[in-house]
Design a protein around this motif. Structure first.
Motif, PDB file in Angstrom:
ATOM      1  N   ALA A  10      22.679  45.741 112.705  1.00 51.31           N
ATOM      2  CA  ALA A  10      23.021  45.371 111.319  1.00 51.31           C
ATOM      3  C   ALA A  10      24.439  45.906 111.371  1.00 51.31           C
ATOM      4  O   ALA A  10      25.384  45.071 110.704  1.00 51.31           O
ATOM      5  N   ASP A  11      24.819  46.745 112.102  1.00 47.01           N
ATOM      6  CA  ASP A  11      26.049  47.489 111.836  1.00 47.01           C
ATOM      7  C   ASP A  11      27.159  46.763 112.858  1.00 47.01           C
ATOM      8  O   ASP A  11      28.329  47.238 112.819  1.00 47.01           O
ATOM      9  N   ASP A  12      26.705  45.763 113.620  1.00 45.67           N
ATOM     10  CA  ASP A  12      27.392  45.401 114.996  1.00 45.67           C
ATOM     11  C   ASP A  12      27.881  44.094 114.691  1.00 45.67           C
ATOM     12  O   ASP A  12      27.344  43.107 114.787  1.00 45.67           O
ATOM     13  N   SER A  13      29.333  43.774 114.071  1.00 44.44           N
ATOM     14  CA  SER A  13      29.600  42.358 113.842  1.00 44.44           C
ATOM     15  C   SER A  13      29.444  41.678 114.929  1.00 44.44           C
ATOM     16  O   SER A  13      29.939  40.242 114.837  1.00 44.44           O
ATOM     17  N   GLU A  14      29.561  42.167 116.177  1.00 44.29           N
ATOM     18  CA  GLU A  14      29.739  41.498 117.265  1.00 44.29           C
ATOM     19  C   GLU A  14      28.527  40.742 118.107  1.00 44.29           C
ATOM     20  O   GLU A  14      28.523  40.244 118.917  1.00 44.29           O
ATOM     21  N   LEU A  15      27.620  41.186 117.249  1.00 48.69           N
ATOM     22  CA  LEU A  15      26.094  40.788 117.653  1.00 48.69           C
ATOM     23  C   LEU A  15      25.555  39.887 116.706  1.00 48.69           C
ATOM     24  O   LEU A  15      25.426  40.021 115.505  1.00 48.69           O
ATOM     25  N   GLN A  16      24.849  38.703 117.430  1.00 46.27           N
ATOM     26  CA  GLN A  16      24.204  37.681 116.389  1.00 46.27           C
ATOM     27  C   GLN A  16      22.515  37.655 117.083  1.00 46.27           C
ATOM     28  O   GLN A  16      22.572  37.558 118.353  1.00 46.27           O
ATOM     29  N   VAL A  17      21.649  37.813 116.243  1.00 42.60           N
ATOM     30  CA  VAL A  17      20.369  37.739 116.551  1.00 42.60           C
ATOM     31  C   VAL A  17      19.838  36.232 116.166  1.00 42.60           C
ATOM     32  O   VAL A  17      19.860  36.119 115.290  1.00 42.60           O
ATOM     33  N   ASP A  18      19.302  35.581 116.990  1.00 45.12           N
ATOM     34  CA  ASP A  18      18.422  34.029 116.876  1.00 45.12           C
ATOM     35  C   ASP A  18      17.262  34.020 117.237  1.00 45.12           C
ATOM     36  O   ASP A  18      16.689  35.159 118.300  1.00 45.12           O
ATOM     37  N   GLU A  19      16.374  33.433 116.606  1.00 40.00           N
ATOM     38  CA  GLU A  19      14.924  33.630 116.728  1.00 40.00           C
ATOM     39  C   GLU A  19      14.201  32.073 116.736  1.00 40.00           C
ATOM     40  O   GLU A  19      14.637  31.152 116.250  1.00 40.00           O
ATOM     41  N   VAL A  20      13.391  32.144 117.995  1.00 40.55           N
ATOM     42  CA  VAL A  20      12.748  30.854 118.056  1.00 40.55           C
ATOM     43  C   VAL A  20      10.999  31.048 118.160  1.00 40.55           C
ATOM     44  O   VAL A  20      10.736  32.097 118.415  1.00 40.55           O
ATOM     45  N   ALA A  21      10.380  29.973 117.856  1.00 40.06           N
ATOM     46  CA  ALA A  21       8.997  30.177 117.786  1.00 40.06           C
ATOM     47  C   ALA A  21       8.240  29.979 119.199  1.00 40.06           C
ATOM     48  O   ALA A  21       6.963  30.577 119.179  1.00 40.06           O
ATOM     49  N   ASP A  22       8.619  29.316 120.052  1.00 39.83           N
ATOM     50  CA  ASP A  22       7.868  29.096 121.272  1.00 39.83           C
ATOM     51  C   ASP A  22       8.763  29.147 122.443  1.00 39.83           C
ATOM     52  O   ASP A  22       9.991  28.902 122.173  1.00 39.83           O
ATOM     53  N   SER A  23       8.147  28.738 123.659  1.00 38.51           N
ATOM     54  CA  SER A  23       9.007  28.803 124.838  1.00 38.51           C
ATOM     55  C   SER A  23       9.780  27.581 125.032  1.00 38.51           C
ATOM     56  O   SER A  23      10.757  27.654 125.672  1.00 38.51           O
ATOM     57  N   SER A  24       9.398  26.358 124.456  1.00 43.81           N
ATOM     58  CA  SER A  24      10.166  25.317 124.686  1.00 43.81           C
ATOM     59  C   SER A  24      11.198  25.222 123.642  1.00 43.81           C
ATOM     60  O   SER A  24      12.519  24.894 124.091  1.00 43.81           O
ATOM     61  N   ALA A  25      11.411  25.856 122.715  1.00 44.20           N
ATOM     62  CA  ALA A  25      12.388  26.311 121.806  1.00 44.20           C
ATOM     63  C   ALA A  25      13.400  27.275 122.345  1.00 44.20           C
ATOM     64  O   ALA A  25      14.573  26.883 122.433  1.00 44.20           O
ATOM     65  N   ALA A  26      12.963  27.939 123.096  1.00 40.59           N
ATOM     66  CA  ALA A  26      13.583  29.186 123.612  1.00 40.59           C
ATOM     67  C   ALA A  26      14.552  28.605 125.025  1.00 40.59           C
ATOM     68  O   ALA A  26      15.723  28.887 124.789  1.00 40.59           O
ATOM     69  N   LEU A  27      13.672  27.589 125.737  1.00 41.44           N
ATOM     70  CA  LEU A  27      14.371  27.136 126.756  1.00 41.44           C
ATOM     71  C   LEU A  27      15.441  26.419 126.265  1.00 41.44           C
ATOM     72  O   LEU A  27      16.724  26.326 127.074  1.00 41.44           O
ATOM     73  N   GLN A  28      15.370  25.302 125.288  1.00 42.26           N
ATOM     74  CA  GLN A  28      16.420  24.572 124.827  1.00 42.26           C
ATOM     75  C   GLN A  28      17.531  25.294 124.381  1.00 42.26           C
ATOM     76  O   GLN A  28      18.756  24.974 124.596  1.00 42.26           O
ATOM     77  N   ALA A  29      17.327  26.463 123.389  1.00 40.93           N
ATOM     78  CA  ALA A  29      18.329  27.388 122.911  1.00 40.93           C
ATOM     79  C   ALA A  29      19.022  27.881 124.016  1.00 40.93           C
ATOM     80  O   ALA A  29      20.270  27.937 124.189  1.00 40.93           O
TER      81      ALA A  29
END
Length: 135
Positions: A22-41
């Motif tokens: 939260a305090d690190d403006s250089e980090l972004q967290v993205d979330e996906v629901a399954d492995s297919s979406a993860a591979l695409q991302a």
């Protein structure tokens, strides 16, 4: 340079990770629901760290690790699993996962694992940039 972390797991891990950065403006967290979406991302974006649950729907953790290797995706993988899936976690380590975390993930332990990886990724990026400048 902004660092990106991809999470393919339940809300608790993503919440813990977002709180961690939260305090690190250089980090972004993205979330996906399954492995297919993860591979695409992972194919579409550059991520420093990929936190994945071994028991994801669709491809499954081991198959996803194989895909990451085959596609030579430059991401550090951290595997999350329950105590009953240690055999699969060991297989993921053999396929190149950096570490194993047990669910539910402890925020303090997550920080201890993530911070050195991010430092290492920054150094790797700096080396790659210097090589490009020399060519």
């Amino acid at each position: 340079m902004q660092r990106r972390i991809l999470v393919a797991d339940g809300d608790s891990t993503c919440h813990a990770l977002k709180k961690l950065v939260a305090d690190d403006s250089e980090l972004q967290v993205d979330e996906v629901a399954d492995s297919s979406a993860a591979l695409q991302a992972l194919c579409e974006q550059s991520y420093s760290i990929f936190l994945m649950d071994l028991m994801m729907p669709r491809l499954g953790g081991a198959r996803l690790m194989e895909e990451i290797l085959q596609r030579n995706l430059p991401v550090t993988v951290i595997v999350m699993t329950g105590p009953s899936a240690i055999d699969q976690a060991v297989q993921a380590i053999r396929l190149g996962a950096y570490d194993i975390l047990t669910n539910p993930v402890d925020g303090h332990h997550l920080r201890l694992v993530v911070q050195p990886i991010l430092r290492e990724r920054r150094l790797q990026d700096e080396i790659a940039s210097l090589r490009e400048q020399l060519q």
